[in-house]
Motif scaffolding. Structure first.
Motif, short mmCIF file in Angstrom:
data_model
loop_
_atom_site.label_atom_id
_atom_site.label_comp_id
_atom_site.label_asym_id
_atom_site.label_seq_id
_atom_site.Cartn_x
_atom_site.Cartn_y
_atom_site.Cartn_z
N TYR A 296 0.83 -1.20 0.00
CA TYR A 296 0.00 0.00 0.00
C TYR A 296 0.87 1.26 0.00
O TYR A 296 1.87 1.34 0.72
CB TYR A 296 -0.91 0.05 1.23
N ILE A 297 0.44 2.25 -0.80
CA ILE A 297 1.11 3.54 -0.77
C ILE A 297 0.10 4.69 -0.65
O ILE A 297 0.49 5.86 -0.61
CB ILE A 297 1.99 3.76 -2.02
N TYR A 298 -1.18 4.35 -0.60
CA TYR A 298 -2.22 5.37 -0.45
C TYR A 298 -3.17 4.98 0.68
O TYR A 298 -3.40 3.78 0.93
CB TYR A 298 -3.04 5.52 -1.74
N MET A 299 -3.73 5.99 1.32
CA MET A 299 -4.75 5.75 2.34
C MET A 299 -5.70 6.93 2.36
O MET A 299 -5.34 8.06 2.01
CB MET A 299 -4.12 5.55 3.72
N CYS A 300 -6.92 6.65 2.75
CA CYS A 300 -7.93 7.69 2.85
C CYS A 300 -8.91 7.30 3.93
O CYS A 300 -9.25 6.11 4.08
CB CYS A 300 -8.67 7.84 1.51
N ALA A 301 -9.37 8.28 4.69
CA ALA A 301 -10.35 7.99 5.74
C ALA A 301 -11.60 7.36 5.13
O ALA A 301 -12.05 7.74 4.05
CB ALA A 301 -10.72 9.27 6.48
N LYS A 302 -12.17 6.40 5.84
CA LYS A 302 -13.39 5.75 5.36
C LYS A 302 -14.56 6.73 5.42
O LYS A 302 -14.66 7.56 6.32
CB LYS A 302 -13.69 4.50 6.18
N GLU A 303 -15.42 6.57 4.47
CA GLU A 303 -16.56 7.48 4.34
C GLU A 303 -17.62 7.28 5.42
O GLU A 303 -18.56 8.08 5.53
CB GLU A 303 -17.21 7.33 2.96
N ASP A 304 -17.47 6.26 6.26
CA ASP A 304 -18.43 6.06 7.35
C ASP A 304 -18.03 6.83 8.61
O ASP A 304 -18.70 6.73 9.64
CB ASP A 304 -18.58 4.56 7.67
N PHE A 305 -16.92 7.57 8.54
CA PHE A 305 -16.42 8.39 9.66
C PHE A 305 -16.17 7.54 10.91
O PHE A 305 -16.33 8.01 12.03
CB PHE A 305 -17.38 9.54 9.99
N SER A 306 -15.75 6.31 10.68
CA SER A 306 -15.46 5.41 11.80
C SER A 306 -14.08 5.66 12.38
O SER A 306 -13.73 5.11 13.42
CB SER A 306 -15.54 3.95 11.31
N GLY A 307 -13.29 6.48 11.68
CA GLY A 307 -11.91 6.71 12.10
C GLY A 307 -10.95 5.72 11.47
O GLY A 307 -9.75 5.81 11.69
N ARG A 308 -11.49 4.79 10.68
CA ARG A 308 -10.65 3.81 9.99
C ARG A 308 -10.34 4.28 8.58
O ARG A 308 -10.86 5.31 8.13
CB ARG A 308 -11.33 2.44 9.99
N HIS A 309 -9.50 3.53 7.89
CA HIS A 309 -9.01 3.96 6.59
C HIS A 309 -9.17 2.88 5.52
O HIS A 309 -9.13 1.67 5.82
CB HIS A 309 -7.53 4.35 6.68
N ASN A 310 -9.32 3.35 4.29
CA ASN A 310 -9.22 2.49 3.11
C ASN A 310 -7.79 2.61 2.58
O ASN A 310 -7.27 3.73 2.45
CB ASN A 310 -10.20 2.93 2.02
N PHE A 311 -7.17 1.48 2.30
CA PHE A 311 -5.80 1.47 1.79
C PHE A 311 -5.82 1.05 0.33
O PHE A 311 -6.69 0.29 -0.12
CB PHE A 311 -4.93 0.49 2.60
N ALA A 312 -4.83 1.55 -0.40
CA ALA A 312 -4.76 1.22 -1.83
C ALA A 312 -3.31 1.14 -2.27
O ALA A 312 -2.44 1.86 -1.76
CB ALA A 312 -5.50 2.26 -2.66
N ALA A 313 -3.07 0.26 -3.26
CA ALA A 313 -1.73 0.11 -3.83
C ALA A 313 -1.59 0.87 -5.14
O ALA A 313 -0.47 1.04 -5.64
CB ALA A 313 -1.42 -1.37 -4.05
N ASP A 314 -2.72 1.34 -5.70
CA ASP A 314 -2.68 2.08 -6.96
C ASP A 314 -3.53 3.34 -6.86
O ASP A 314 -4.46 3.43 -6.06
CB ASP A 314 -3.16 1.21 -8.12
N TYR A 315 -3.20 4.32 -7.70
CA TYR A 315 -3.82 5.63 -7.58
C TYR A 315 -5.30 5.62 -7.98
O TYR A 315 -6.11 6.35 -7.42
CB TYR A 315 -3.06 6.64 -8.44
N THR A 317 -7.55 3.30 -7.55
CA THR A 317 -8.35 2.82 -6.41
C THR A 317 -8.41 3.90 -5.33
O THR A 317 -9.47 4.15 -4.74
CB THR A 317 -7.73 1.54 -5.82
N HIS A 318 -7.29 4.55 -5.11
CA HIS A 318 -7.26 5.62 -4.10
C HIS A 318 -8.20 6.76 -4.48
O HIS A 318 -8.90 7.32 -3.62
CB HIS A 318 -5.83 6.15 -3.96
N LYS A 319 -8.25 7.12 -5.77
CA LYS A 319 -9.12 8.19 -6.21
C LYS A 319 -10.59 7.87 -5.93
O LYS A 319 -11.36 8.73 -5.51
CB LYS A 319 -8.93 8.46 -7.70
N ARG A 320 -10.96 6.62 -6.14
CA ARG A 320 -12.33 6.22 -5.86
C ARG A 320 -12.62 6.31 -4.36
O ARG A 320 -13.69 6.76 -3.94
CB ARG A 320 -12.60 4.81 -6.39
#
Length: 335
Positions: A296-315, A317-320
């Motif tokens: 993984y080289i990307y991360m973004c906060a989850k849209e459920d505001f749980s404080g957790r993150h979605n991780f991604a290895a490609d840009y 997926t990260h954009k979505r």
């Protein structure tokens, strides 16, 4: 003669009753309080301190007992905890003998040097300026730390005990000794295997803590940032921007924030910032040292505001992932 004997007996009885009253007087309170006798205090100052902390009646009694037992201003310099039910005699004796009660200082959740010196200065006699001077001199003399901003790498969060009168130099020495004990051969070897110094490990750990309060995510986030470093990518860590701006309550990082000129802005600068952006916990430092491999080289906060993150290895997926989160921010009116 009989009349004088009667008078003497009455006086003796009164004194005996008074003595019993003094000996039986106890601190009538629900919680313990501290009596602080500052350096250079006068007897009037000692009296004021006792009255202020213990109340005028009990405080006066403690002061008089301290005074008649040759209360020593130099020896009594210190901080003394008086528990509910403590006799006036016992309180005066402890203060007179200089039997201080250590103060407990919890050092955690601090981001800046000023945060640290204010927190510590509120618990010991030394001022924040004196503590800052002692810490800066200590770090300047230590080749492991190249600048005062790296103080957060030299301090470990914990609850410490000090005497109120302890010098800033001794307090700082004690804190750095705790750091040195933590960084044993095993941890130093793990840091070296990662190609990192302890300061750099602490810096990554501090960013990880600011990114997530979910401890089970910390190892993955740590490895993500190390993956970016290994690839020569900018960290682009939002917490470093908040630190650079000086607003730790920002809920949304915008373009104007990303443009701020600061060595801590990892959107503008490649590599790690000059030092930690908070004092990281031992567990988070270990999470960096023991981070499992992933791509993984990307991360973004989850849209459920749980404080957790979605991780991604490609840009892509990260954009979505980011688009879903941004949409939720807009829906909630968070600008």
């Amino acid at each position: 003669m009989k009349r004088w004997i009667i008078v003497l007996l009455i006086i003796t009885a009164v004194l005996a009753v008074a003595g019993i009253t003094i000996l039986s007087a106890r601190f009538d309170a629900e919680v313990a309080v501290r009596v602080n006798i500052p350096r250079g205090a006068t007897k009037a100052g000692v009296r004021d301190s006792m009255h202020s902390a213990l109340g005028s009646s009990y405080g006066e009694l403690v002061y008089r007992l301290w005074d008649i037992t040759a209360g020593d201003l130099v020896k009594s310099h210190g901080s003394y905890l008086v528990e509910p039910g403590t006799s006036a005699v016992a309180a005066a004796h402890r203060i007179g003998k200089g039997y201080q009660t250590p103060v407990r200082v919890t050092l955690n959740n601090m981001r800046t040097l000023d945060d640290f010196t204010r927190r510590l200065g509120a618990k010991i006699e030394a001022t924040p300026a004196e503590i800052k001077r002692a810490l800066t001199q200590k770090l300047d003399a230590d080749p492991r730390f190249s600048r005062p901003e790296q103080f957060a790498a030299a301090i470990l969060p914990d609850t410490y005990e000090f005497y109120w009168t302890e010098s800033p130099d001794k307090v700082v020495d004690r804190l750095v000794d705790e750091h040195d004990s933590f960084w044993n051969k095993d941890r130093l070897a793990k840091a070296a295997d990662l190609g990192l110094t302890p300061v750099q490990v602490a810096t990554i750990a501090s960013i990880v803590e600011e990114e997530s309060n979910k401890r089970d995510e910390h190892p993955a986030i740590a490895r993500l940032y190390m993956n970016r470093l290994d690839r020569g990518m900018k960290l682009q860590a939002d917490p470093t921007v908040k630190f650079a701006v000086g607003d730790f309550k920002l809920r949304r990082i915008t373009g104007k924030h990303l443009k701020v000129q600061s060595p801590y802005n990892t959107y503008k600068n490649t590599g790690l910032p000059p030092g930690p952006i908070r004092i990281p916990k031992r567990a988070t430092i270990d999470a960096v040292l023991n981070a499992p491999d992933h791509n993984y080289i990307y991360m973004c906060a989850k849209e459920d505001f749980s404080g957790r993150h979605n991780f991604a290895a490609d840009y892509s997926t990260h954009k979505r992932n980011a688009a879903r989160y941004q949409a939720k921010l807009n829906k909630r009116g968070i600008r």
